[in-house]
Design a protein around this motif. Structure first.
Motif, PDB file in Angstrom:
ATOM      1  N   PRO A  50       0.797  -1.233   0.000  1.00 39.65           N
ATOM      2  CA  PRO A  50       0.000   0.000   0.000  1.00 39.65           C
ATOM      3  C   PRO A  50       0.825   1.277   0.000  1.00 39.65           C
ATOM      4  N   ALA A  51       2.017   1.257   0.599  1.00 38.92           N
ATOM      5  CA  ALA A  51       2.847   2.459   0.662  1.00 38.92           C
ATOM      6  C   ALA A  51       4.233   2.074   1.141  1.00 38.92           C
ATOM      7  N   ARG A  52       5.168   2.996   1.005  1.00 38.64           N
ATOM      8  CA  ARG A  52       6.537   2.757   1.463  1.00 38.64           C
ATOM      9  C   ARG A  52       6.554   2.387   2.942  1.00 38.64           C
ATOM     10  N   ASP A  53       7.334   1.410   3.294  1.00 35.09           N
ATOM     11  CA  ASP A  53       7.482   0.910   4.653  1.00 35.09           C
ATOM     12  C   ASP A  53       6.166   0.390   5.225  1.00 35.09           C
ATOM     13  N   LYS A  54       5.297  -0.067   4.337  1.00 34.05           N
ATOM     14  CA  LYS A  54       4.104  -0.821   4.737  1.00 34.05           C
ATOM     15  C   LYS A  54       4.088  -2.110   3.909  1.00 34.05           C
ATOM     16  N   PRO A  55       5.045  -3.014   4.199  1.00 34.48           N
ATOM     17  CA  PRO A  55       5.274  -4.152   3.306  1.00 34.48           C
ATOM     18  C   PRO A  55       4.348  -5.330   3.535  1.00 34.48           C
ATOM     19  N   TRP A  56       3.069  -5.094   3.330  1.00 30.63           N
ATOM     20  CA  TRP A  56       2.088  -6.181   3.379  1.00 30.63           C
ATOM     21  C   TRP A  56       1.197  -6.083   2.146  1.00 30.63           C
ATOM     22  N   TYR A  57       0.752  -7.230   1.664  1.00 29.65           N
ATOM     23  CA  TYR A  57      -0.026  -7.248   0.422  1.00 29.65           C
ATOM     24  C   TYR A  57      -0.692  -8.607   0.270  1.00 29.65           C
ATOM     25  N   SER A  58      -1.569  -8.723  -0.708  1.00 27.44           N
ATOM     26  CA  SER A  58      -2.137 -10.026  -1.053  1.00 27.44           C
ATOM     27  C   SER A  58      -2.209 -10.142  -2.568  1.00 27.44           C
ATOM     28  N   ILE A  59      -2.133 -11.352  -3.066  1.00 28.64           N
ATOM     29  CA  ILE A  59      -2.311 -11.635  -4.490  1.00 28.64           C
ATOM     30  C   ILE A  59      -3.077 -12.945  -4.623  1.00 28.64           C
ATOM     31  N   GLU A  60      -3.610 -13.167  -5.812  1.00 26.99           N
ATOM     32  CA  GLU A  60      -4.314 -14.410  -6.097  1.00 26.99           C
ATOM     33  C   GLU A  60      -3.744 -15.057  -7.340  1.00 26.99           C
ATOM     34  N   GLN A  61      -3.499 -16.348  -7.256  1.00 23.44           N
ATOM     35  CA  GLN A  61      -3.049 -17.144  -8.390  1.00 23.44           C
ATOM     36  C   GLN A  61      -3.872 -18.429  -8.399  1.00 23.44           C
ATOM     37  N   ALA A  62      -4.515 -18.691  -9.543  1.00 21.03           N
ATOM     38  CA  ALA A  62      -5.415 -19.846  -9.667  1.00 21.03           C
ATOM     39  C   ALA A  62      -6.395 -19.851  -8.490  1.00 21.03           C
ATOM     40  N   GLY A  63      -6.482 -20.959  -7.761  1.00 17.50           N
ATOM     41  CA  GLY A  63      -7.464 -21.063  -6.689  1.00 17.50           C
ATOM     42  C   GLY A  63      -6.961 -20.656  -5.322  1.00 17.50           C
ATOM     43  N   VAL A  64      -5.838 -19.921  -5.262  1.00 17.01           N
ATOM     44  CA  VAL A  64      -5.218 -19.599  -3.975  1.00 17.01           C
ATOM     45  C   VAL A  64      -5.159 -18.082  -3.775  1.00 17.01           C
ATOM     46  N   HIS A  65      -5.588 -17.657  -2.600  1.00 17.74           N
ATOM     47  CA  HIS A  65      -5.391 -16.276  -2.151  1.00 17.74           C
ATOM     48  C   HIS A  65      -4.233 -16.281  -1.162  1.00 17.74           C
ATOM     49  N   PHE A  66      -3.192 -15.510  -1.447  1.00 19.66           N
ATOM     50  CA  PHE A  66      -2.019 -15.404  -0.584  1.00 19.66           C
ATOM     51  C   PHE A  66      -2.083 -14.078   0.169  1.00 19.66           C
ATOM     52  N   THR A  67      -2.105 -14.143   1.485  1.00 15.34           N
ATOM     53  CA  THR A  67      -2.019 -12.954   2.325  1.00 15.34           C
ATOM     54  C   THR A  67      -0.622 -12.914   2.936  1.00 15.34           C
ATOM     55  N   VAL A  68       0.118 -11.846   2.651  1.00 11.44           N
ATOM     56  CA  VAL A  68       1.520 -11.734   3.061  1.00 11.44           C
ATOM     57  C   VAL A  68       1.657 -10.550   4.014  1.00 11.44           C
ATOM     58  N   MET A  69       2.103 -10.805   5.230  1.00  9.60           N
ATOM     59  CA  MET A  69       2.227  -9.759   6.241  1.00  9.60           C
ATOM     60  C   MET A  69       3.687  -9.451   6.550  1.00  9.60           C
ATOM     61  N   SER A  70       3.900  -8.421   7.350  1.00 10.44           N
ATOM     62  CA  SER A  70       5.216  -8.128   7.912  1.00 10.44           C
ATOM     63  C   SER A  70       5.175  -8.374   9.409  1.00 10.44           C
ATOM     64  N   THR A  71       5.945  -9.336   9.878  1.00  9.09           N
ATOM     65  CA  THR A  71       6.033  -9.568  11.317  1.00  9.09           C
ATOM     66  C   THR A  71       6.890  -8.510  11.993  1.00  9.09           C
ATOM     67  N   GLU A  72       7.580  -7.679  11.205  1.00  8.49           N
ATOM     68  CA  GLU A  72       8.495  -6.679  11.764  1.00  8.49           C
ATOM     69  C   GLU A  72       7.822  -5.324  11.957  1.00  8.49           C
ATOM     70  N   HIS A  73       6.610  -5.155  11.429  1.00 11.18           N
ATOM     71  CA  HIS A  73       5.843  -3.930  11.611  1.00 11.18           C
ATOM     72  C   HIS A  73       4.667  -4.201  12.540  1.00 11.18           C
ATOM     73  N   ASP A  74       4.143  -3.157  13.126  1.00 14.09           N
ATOM     74  CA  ASP A  74       3.100  -3.277  14.149  1.00 14.09           C
ATOM     75  C   ASP A  74       1.941  -4.151  13.665  1.00 14.09           C
ATOM     76  N   TRP A  75       1.727  -5.254  14.357  1.00  7.95           N
ATOM     77  CA  TRP A  75       0.638  -6.172  14.055  1.00  7.95           C
ATOM     78  C   TRP A  75      -0.367  -6.230  15.203  1.00  7.95           C
ATOM     79  N   SER A  76      -0.191  -5.357  16.193  1.00  8.54           N
ATOM     80  CA  SER A  76      -1.055  -5.409  17.370  1.00  8.54           C
ATOM     81  C   SER A  76      -2.494  -5.076  16.988  1.00  8.54           C
ATOM     82  N   GLU A  77      -3.403  -5.521  17.816  1.00  8.98           N
ATOM     83  CA  GLU A  77      -4.821  -5.319  17.532  1.00  8.98           C
ATOM     84  C   GLU A  77      -5.124  -3.837  17.328  1.00  8.98           C
ATOM     85  N   ASN A  78      -5.869  -3.543  16.276  1.00  4.27           N
ATOM     86  CA  ASN A  78      -6.267  -2.191  15.879  1.00  4.27           C
ATOM     87  C   ASN A  78      -5.160  -1.397  15.192  1.00  4.27           C
ATOM     88  N   SER A  79      -3.974  -1.983  15.006  1.00  8.80           N
ATOM     89  CA  SER A  79      -2.937  -1.315  14.219  1.00  8.80           C
ATOM     90  C   SER A  79      -3.352  -1.288  12.750  1.00  8.80           C
TER      91      SER A  79
END
Length: 408
Positions: free
Chosen positions: A216-245
């Motif tokens: 979505p933006a610089r230093d927000k390295p999370w995204y998702s893509i779809e290939q065939a029948g699979v949705h891939f959700t890719v997160m950053s464990t190094e950026h704030d993942w706390s609830e409501n972040s």
């Protein structure tokens, strides 16, 4: 499909592809001033490990057909052209085709000779060679590398070594990445969740410049893509993942929005694991915050790196096996998600870094398979099943297989 290359020339170049199509590159770079510094010590990236990266060119090839092969080259008449490269596009998201992908974490690089690098990942050469052979055979649609990419850790020339090493695969099929601690974390006010010297002061700058993912933006390295029948959700464990972040809300919204009639499979990935027999590598705060999202959104498989071995779980939630796989006619562990219970989780950080041995008392009930050998995970997915194989890159033998199935 975005193609990225490095040049000594700052003038825009072109990628020529398909039947006479051409796109002009956008050019960027980074400098010592972009690197992090900590007050208590010198930063390799900013000080003694600095190496001018040259100019990073990217261009987006458009109008490509899914599941098709075409050739491309990049460069210019002024600086010269690359050789023509054959590229294969992955299947379109939602299609009923089989998706064939390879995935792993923690690769890094190693020299082919006796030269000295500050940090060597001995298994990376055999893994790249084995995967390149699969790509050459036309049996790979895409690759996912989930964190700890080059281990340059502030010695910037080692990004060049790594990029050269992966080019036999990354230039020919889709190469998607996630950020890890050795790309992002640093001391002081770096903005990372974990304060450690692991990136050597790079703070994600080199990684995001070399691997511009659809984030979505610089230093927000999370995204998702779809290939065939699979949705891939890719997160950053190094950026704030706390609830409501911001990232938490993004993960929640992304996974809730998946059309399971179009992409019945949901694979979640990030660098640091939720389950590992090396319990010191697990952050319980991360697990407490994010694991409920996996269950709520019926994630089929969660893939992580960081720990340098291979480990597969039961259908696990809050340290308990909510379901166990059964053996199919071929003796392969099969998880039936027709009646969903919990995600299957796997650590796949065995692609290069010196391996972690399992403790003698690794007897968690949720841990079904433990292998400390170099390799990668091979996935095949259609709309009815996903099959995975752990490939030993030294012997090319399959040392673990499992399936996830779902009724139509």
């Amino acid at each position: 499909m975005r193609v990225t290359w490095v040049s000594g020339d700052k003038e825009p170049q072109q990628v020529q592809y398909g039947d006479g199509k051409s796109e002009t590159s956008k050019v960027t770079t980074f400098t010592q001033d972009d690197m992090c510094n900590a007050t208590a010590l010198q930063s390799p990236a900013k000080d003694f490990g600095w190496h001018d990266p040259g100019y990073i060119h990217t261009a987006v090839m458009t109008g490509l057909r899914p599941s098709a092969t075409f050739s491309y080259r990049y460069g210019s008449d002024l600086v010269g052209w690359s050789d023509k490269i054959q590229f294969k596009t992955p299947p379109a998201g939602g299609s009923s085709e089989v998706l064939r992908f390879l995935t792993y974490g923690d690769m890094g690089k190693a020299p082919l000779d006796d030269s000295a690098e500050h940090y060597i990942q001995p298994g990376s050469l055999s893994v790249i060679k084995a995967m390149a052979d699969e790509v050459d055979n036309g049996s790979v649609d895409s690759i996912f590398h989930i964190g700890d990419i080059s281990y340059a850790t502030g010695f910037l020339v080692e990004w060049d070594f790594f990029l050269h090493q992966i080019s036999p695969v990354a230039s020919r099929v889709s190469y998607m990445t996630a950020i890890g601690n050795h790309e992002r974390d640093y001391l002081g006010s770096s903005g990372s969740v974990y304060e450690s010297p692991d990136s050597g002061g790079e703070c994600g700058v080199a990684y995001e410049t070399y691997f511009p993912m659809p984030i979505p933006a610089r230093d927000k390295p999370w995204y998702s893509i779809e290939q065939a029948g699979v949705h891939f959700t890719v997160m950053s464990t190094e950026h704030d993942w706390s609830e409501n972040s911001e990232q938490y809300e993004w993960m929640k919204k992304d996974m809730a929005s998946v059309d399971r009639s179009k992409t019945p499979w949901l694979i979640f990935s990030g660098h640091r694991p939720m389950y590992s027999s090396l319990s010191s590598s697990v952050d319980n705060k991360f697990v407490d915050a994010v694991e409920p999202l996996l269950l709520d959104n019926k994630v089929d498989l969660a893939l992580f790196g960081h720990v340098h071995n291979y480990e597969r779980t039961c259908s696990v939630y809050k340290q308990s096996c909510l379901a166990m796989p059964t053996k199919d006619a071929n003796g392969i562990d099969t998880y039936d998600h027709s009646n969903y219970s919990a995600p299957v989780q796997a650590v796949i950080g065995m692609a290069g870094f010196t391996l972690d041995k399992f403790p003698d008392n690794a007897d968690h009930t949720w841990s079904l398979i433990r292998i400390s050998k170099f390799g990668y995970l091979r996935g095949n997915a259609n709309k009815e099943e996903m099959k995975f194989e752990f490939v030993n890159s030294d012997t090319r033998e399959v040392e673990d297989s499992f399936r996830i199935i779902k009724a139509k």
